[in-house]
Design a protein around this motif. Structure first.
Motif, PDB file in Angstrom:
ATOM      1  N   PRO A  23     -12.781   1.815   9.714  1.00  0.00           N
ATOM      2  CA  PRO A  23     -13.891   2.764   9.720  1.00  0.00           C
ATOM      3  C   PRO A  23     -13.518   4.138   9.157  1.00  0.00           C
ATOM      4  O   PRO A  23     -14.390   4.985   8.973  1.00  0.00           O
ATOM      5  CB  PRO A  23     -14.250   2.872  11.205  1.00  0.00           C
ATOM      6  N   LEU A  24     -12.227   4.348   8.872  1.00  0.00           N
ATOM      7  CA  LEU A  24     -11.757   5.671   8.451  1.00  0.00           C
ATOM      8  C   LEU A  24     -10.956   5.618   7.149  1.00  0.00           C
ATOM      9  O   LEU A  24      -9.841   6.141   7.066  1.00  0.00           O
ATOM     10  CB  LEU A  24     -10.904   6.279   9.572  1.00  0.00           C
ATOM     11  N   PRO A  25     -11.493   4.981   6.093  1.00  0.00           N
ATOM     12  CA  PRO A  25     -10.716   4.903   4.859  1.00  0.00           C
ATOM     13  C   PRO A  25     -10.373   6.283   4.317  1.00  0.00           C
ATOM     14  O   PRO A  25     -11.031   7.260   4.613  1.00  0.00           O
ATOM     15  CB  PRO A  25     -11.633   4.134   3.911  1.00  0.00           C
ATOM     16  N   VAL A  26      -9.338   6.333   3.551  1.00  0.00           N
ATOM     17  CA  VAL A  26      -8.696   7.511   2.987  1.00  0.00           C
ATOM     18  C   VAL A  26      -7.855   8.192   4.065  1.00  0.00           C
ATOM     19  O   VAL A  26      -6.663   8.376   3.888  1.00  0.00           O
ATOM     20  CB  VAL A  26      -9.659   8.507   2.297  1.00  0.00           C
ATOM     21  N   VAL A  27      -8.448   8.556   5.199  1.00  0.00           N
ATOM     22  CA  VAL A  27      -7.683   9.169   6.294  1.00  0.00           C
ATOM     23  C   VAL A  27      -6.703   8.142   6.854  1.00  0.00           C
ATOM     24  O   VAL A  27      -5.530   8.446   7.062  1.00  0.00           O
ATOM     25  CB  VAL A  27      -8.616   9.689   7.408  1.00  0.00           C
ATOM     26  N   VAL A  28      -7.184   6.958   7.141  1.00  0.00           N
ATOM     27  CA  VAL A  28      -6.331   5.818   7.488  1.00  0.00           C
ATOM     28  C   VAL A  28      -6.252   5.030   6.175  1.00  0.00           C
ATOM     29  O   VAL A  28      -7.182   4.327   5.807  1.00  0.00           O
ATOM     30  CB  VAL A  28      -6.928   4.982   8.640  1.00  0.00           C
ATOM     31  N   PRO A  29      -5.158   5.201   5.427  1.00  0.00           N
ATOM     32  CA  PRO A  29      -5.107   4.891   3.989  1.00  0.00           C
ATOM     33  C   PRO A  29      -5.003   3.413   3.621  1.00  0.00           C
ATOM     34  O   PRO A  29      -3.991   2.959   3.078  1.00  0.00           O
ATOM     35  CB  PRO A  29      -3.871   5.666   3.541  1.00  0.00           C
ATOM     36  N   CYS A  30      -6.060   2.660   3.843  1.00  0.00           N
ATOM     37  CA  CYS A  30      -6.053   1.233   3.500  1.00  0.00           C
ATOM     38  C   CYS A  30      -5.916   1.017   1.994  1.00  0.00           C
ATOM     39  O   CYS A  30      -5.513  -0.068   1.560  1.00  0.00           O
ATOM     40  CB  CYS A  30      -7.276   0.524   4.072  1.00  0.00           C
ATOM     41  N   HIS A  31      -6.172   2.051   1.195  1.00  0.00           N
ATOM     42  CA  HIS A  31      -5.964   1.925  -0.248  1.00  0.00           C
ATOM     43  C   HIS A  31      -4.479   1.767  -0.589  1.00  0.00           C
ATOM     44  O   HIS A  31      -4.146   1.319  -1.677  1.00  0.00           O
ATOM     45  CB  HIS A  31      -6.563   3.130  -0.992  1.00  0.00           C
ATOM     46  N   ARG A  32      -3.592   2.074   0.349  1.00  0.00           N
ATOM     47  CA  ARG A  32      -2.152   1.956   0.122  1.00  0.00           C
ATOM     48  C   ARG A  32      -1.611   0.567   0.449  1.00  0.00           C
ATOM     49  O   ARG A  32      -0.414   0.343   0.359  1.00  0.00           O
ATOM     50  CB  ARG A  32      -1.413   3.003   0.958  1.00  0.00           C
ATOM     51  N   VAL A  33      -2.463  -0.363   0.821  1.00  0.00           N
ATOM     52  CA  VAL A  33      -2.029  -1.721   1.144  1.00  0.00           C
ATOM     53  C   VAL A  33      -2.310  -2.608  -0.069  1.00  0.00           C
ATOM     54  O   VAL A  33      -3.446  -2.682  -0.540  1.00  0.00           O
ATOM     55  CB  VAL A  33      -2.730  -2.258   2.406  1.00  0.00           C
ATOM     56  N   VAL A  34      -1.247  -3.262  -0.568  1.00  0.00           N
ATOM     57  CA  VAL A  34      -1.340  -4.054  -1.796  1.00  0.00           C
ATOM     58  C   VAL A  34      -0.758  -5.448  -1.580  1.00  0.00           C
ATOM     59  O   VAL A  34      -0.102  -5.704  -0.572  1.00  0.00           O
ATOM     60  CB  VAL A  34      -0.612  -3.343  -2.965  1.00  0.00           C
ATOM     61  N   GLU A  35      -0.978  -6.308  -2.549  1.00  0.00           N
ATOM     62  CA  GLU A  35      -0.434  -7.658  -2.487  1.00  0.00           C
ATOM     63  C   GLU A  35       1.064  -7.643  -2.780  1.00  0.00           C
ATOM     64  O   GLU A  35       1.556  -6.772  -3.512  1.00  0.00           O
ATOM     65  CB  GLU A  35      -1.159  -8.557  -3.493  1.00  0.00           C
ATOM     66  N   SER A  36       1.792  -8.610  -2.251  1.00  0.00           N
ATOM     67  CA  SER A  36       3.244  -8.645  -2.426  1.00  0.00           C
ATOM     68  C   SER A  36       3.646  -8.855  -3.884  1.00  0.00           C
ATOM     69  O   SER A  36       4.734  -8.440  -4.289  1.00  0.00           O
ATOM     70  CB  SER A  36       3.862  -9.739  -1.551  1.00  0.00           C
ATOM     71  N   ASP A  37       2.774  -9.459  -4.687  1.00  0.00           N
ATOM     72  CA  ASP A  37       3.101  -9.677  -6.105  1.00  0.00           C
ATOM     73  C   ASP A  37       2.734  -8.480  -6.984  1.00  0.00           C
ATOM     74  O   ASP A  37       2.804  -8.545  -8.198  1.00  0.00           O
ATOM     75  CB  ASP A  37       2.413 -10.938  -6.616  1.00  0.00           C
ATOM     76  N   GLY A  38       2.335  -7.381  -6.358  1.00  0.00           N
ATOM     77  CA  GLY A  38       1.985  -6.184  -7.108  1.00  0.00           C
ATOM     78  C   GLY A  38       0.507  -6.034  -7.391  1.00  0.00           C
ATOM     79  O   GLY A  38       0.078  -5.011  -7.924  1.00  0.00           O
ATOM     80  N   GLY A  39      -0.301  -7.051  -7.054  1.00  0.00           N
ATOM     81  CA  GLY A  39      -1.741  -6.941  -7.256  1.00  0.00           C
ATOM     82  C   GLY A  39      -2.348  -5.930  -6.294  1.00  0.00           C
ATOM     83  O   GLY A  39      -1.783  -5.641  -5.235  1.00  0.00           O
ATOM     84  N   LEU A  40      -3.491  -5.409  -6.652  1.00  0.00           N
ATOM     85  CA  LEU A  40      -4.122  -4.389  -5.822  1.00  0.00           C
ATOM     86  C   LEU A  40      -4.668  -4.938  -4.514  1.00  0.00           C
ATOM     87  O   LEU A  40      -4.762  -4.223  -3.526  1.00  0.00           O
ATOM     88  CB  LEU A  40      -5.264  -3.702  -6.579  1.00  0.00           C
ATOM     89  N   GLY A  41      -5.060  -6.218  -4.492  1.00  0.00           N
ATOM     90  CA  GLY A  41      -5.727  -6.743  -3.301  1.00  0.00           C
ATOM     91  C   GLY A  41      -7.164  -6.283  -3.296  1.00  0.00           C
ATOM     92  O   GLY A  41      -7.688  -5.812  -4.299  1.00  0.00           O
ATOM     93  N   GLY A  42      -7.818  -6.387  -2.164  1.00  0.00           N
ATOM     94  CA  GLY A  42      -9.213  -5.985  -2.063  1.00  0.00           C
ATOM     95  C   GLY A  42      -9.348  -4.540  -1.607  1.00  0.00           C
ATOM     96  O   GLY A  42      -8.368  -3.875  -1.297  1.00  0.00           O
ATOM     97  N   PHE A  43     -10.604  -4.097  -1.561  1.00  0.00           N
ATOM     98  CA  PHE A  43     -10.869  -2.740  -1.076  1.00  0.00           C
ATOM     99  C   PHE A  43     -12.360  -2.578  -0.865  1.00  0.00           C
ATOM    100  O   PHE A  43     -13.159  -2.852  -1.774  1.00  0.00           O
ATOM    101  CB  PHE A  43     -10.361  -1.701  -2.080  1.00  0.00           C
ATOM    102  N   GLY A  44     -12.733  -2.128   0.323  1.00  0.00           N
ATOM    103  CA  GLY A  44     -14.138  -1.977   0.670  1.00  0.00           C
ATOM    104  C   GLY A  44     -14.888  -1.000  -0.208  1.00  0.00           C
ATOM    105  O   GLY A  44     -16.092  -1.126  -0.393  1.00  0.00           O
ATOM    106  N   GLY A  45     -14.210  -0.031  -0.767  1.00  0.00           N
ATOM    107  CA  GLY A  45     -14.848   0.939  -1.641  1.00  0.00           C
ATOM    108  C   GLY A  45     -14.879   0.511  -3.090  1.00  0.00           C
ATOM    109  O   GLY A  45     -15.330   1.259  -3.947  1.00  0.00           O
ATOM    110  N   GLY A  46     -14.367  -0.706  -3.373  1.00  0.00           N
ATOM    111  CA  GLY A  46     -14.300  -1.209  -4.745  1.00  0.00           C
ATOM    112  C   GLY A  46     -12.933  -0.949  -5.351  1.00  0.00           C
ATOM    113  O   GLY A  46     -12.254   0.028  -5.013  1.00  0.00           O
ATOM    114  N   LEU A  47     -12.528  -1.845  -6.241  1.00  0.00           N
ATOM    115  CA  LEU A  47     -11.183  -1.730  -6.820  1.00  0.00           C
ATOM    116  C   LEU A  47     -11.010  -0.485  -7.676  1.00  0.00           C
ATOM    117  O   LEU A  47      -9.922   0.081  -7.727  1.00  0.00           O
ATOM    118  CB  LEU A  47     -10.831  -2.988  -7.611  1.00  0.00           C
ATOM    119  N   GLU A  48     -12.069  -0.044  -8.354  1.00  0.00           N
ATOM    120  CA  GLU A  48     -11.941   1.171  -9.161  1.00  0.00           C
ATOM    121  C   GLU A  48     -11.661   2.375  -8.262  1.00  0.00           C
ATOM    122  O   GLU A  48     -10.860   3.244  -8.592  1.00  0.00           O
ATOM    123  CB  GLU A  48     -13.187   1.413 -10.012  1.00  0.00           C
TER     124      GLU A  48
END
Length: 182
Positions: free
Chosen positions: A140-165
């Protein structure tokens, strides 16, 4: 749960990734919503009102409750802030998800990334990479609780509720990825 409608306040703020909806209770910041144009904002506020037990009201100008979040988001997007120091209301998350999000908030600093599996190991659940992904999706607190910093182990971005861009732009802001060309 909440005693009056005044207990939950919101404000929409401009950012480099589009308008954000910031929502706070007397305890602290409780929600950050991406792409908070009027239709998204209306729906999000209705859902938050149902979950919090009190309809959020627009914060008055200069609201003490939202002053620090607004100021810190502005500083983050200008590159002046690397760590948020806000009071947070964790009432919209619980159990495993809350444990994962708290570890993320404290253990993955600005300019770094962590894999879903690595984060699962940090909370003592080494086989729970998919559950970590679900926790990121419910943050519920993206950016502050930085879920954008979680990525796939192979270097892929993974998903993101705010969109990959949006995820790319946040990681570029923090120097993890090159700045987008456009």
């Amino acid at each position: 749960m909440r005693s009056t409608e005044q207990d939950v306040q919101w404000s929409a703020v401009a950012s480099d990734i589009g308008p954000l909806l910031l929502v706070a209770t007397g305890t602290g910041l409780v929600s950050v919503i991406f792409h908070a144009r009027p239709a998204v904002r209306k729906k999000a506020l209705e859902q938050l009102g149902a979950r919090l037990g009190s309809a959020p009201v627009q914060a008055p100008p200069g609201s003490a409750r939202l002053a620090a979040p607004i100021r810190q988001f502005a500083a983050y997007f200008t590159g002046e802030l690397r760590a948020f120091t806000l009071d947070l209301d964790w009432s919209l998350t619980s159990g495993f998800n809350r444990e994962v999000l708290r570890e993320l908030a404290c253990g993955v600093p600005y300019g770094t990334v962590v894999g879903y599996g690595d984060l699962a190991r940090r909370v003592g659940q080494p086989g729970a990479a998919q559950a970590v992904g679900a926790a990121m999706g419910s943050n519920p607190l993206p950016v502050v609780v930085p879920c954008h910093r979680v990525v796939e182990s192979d270097g892929g971005l993974g998903g993101f509720g705010g969109g990959l861009e949006t995820k790319r732009r946040l990681l570029a802001l923090e120097g993890v990825l090159p700045q987008p060309l456009f």
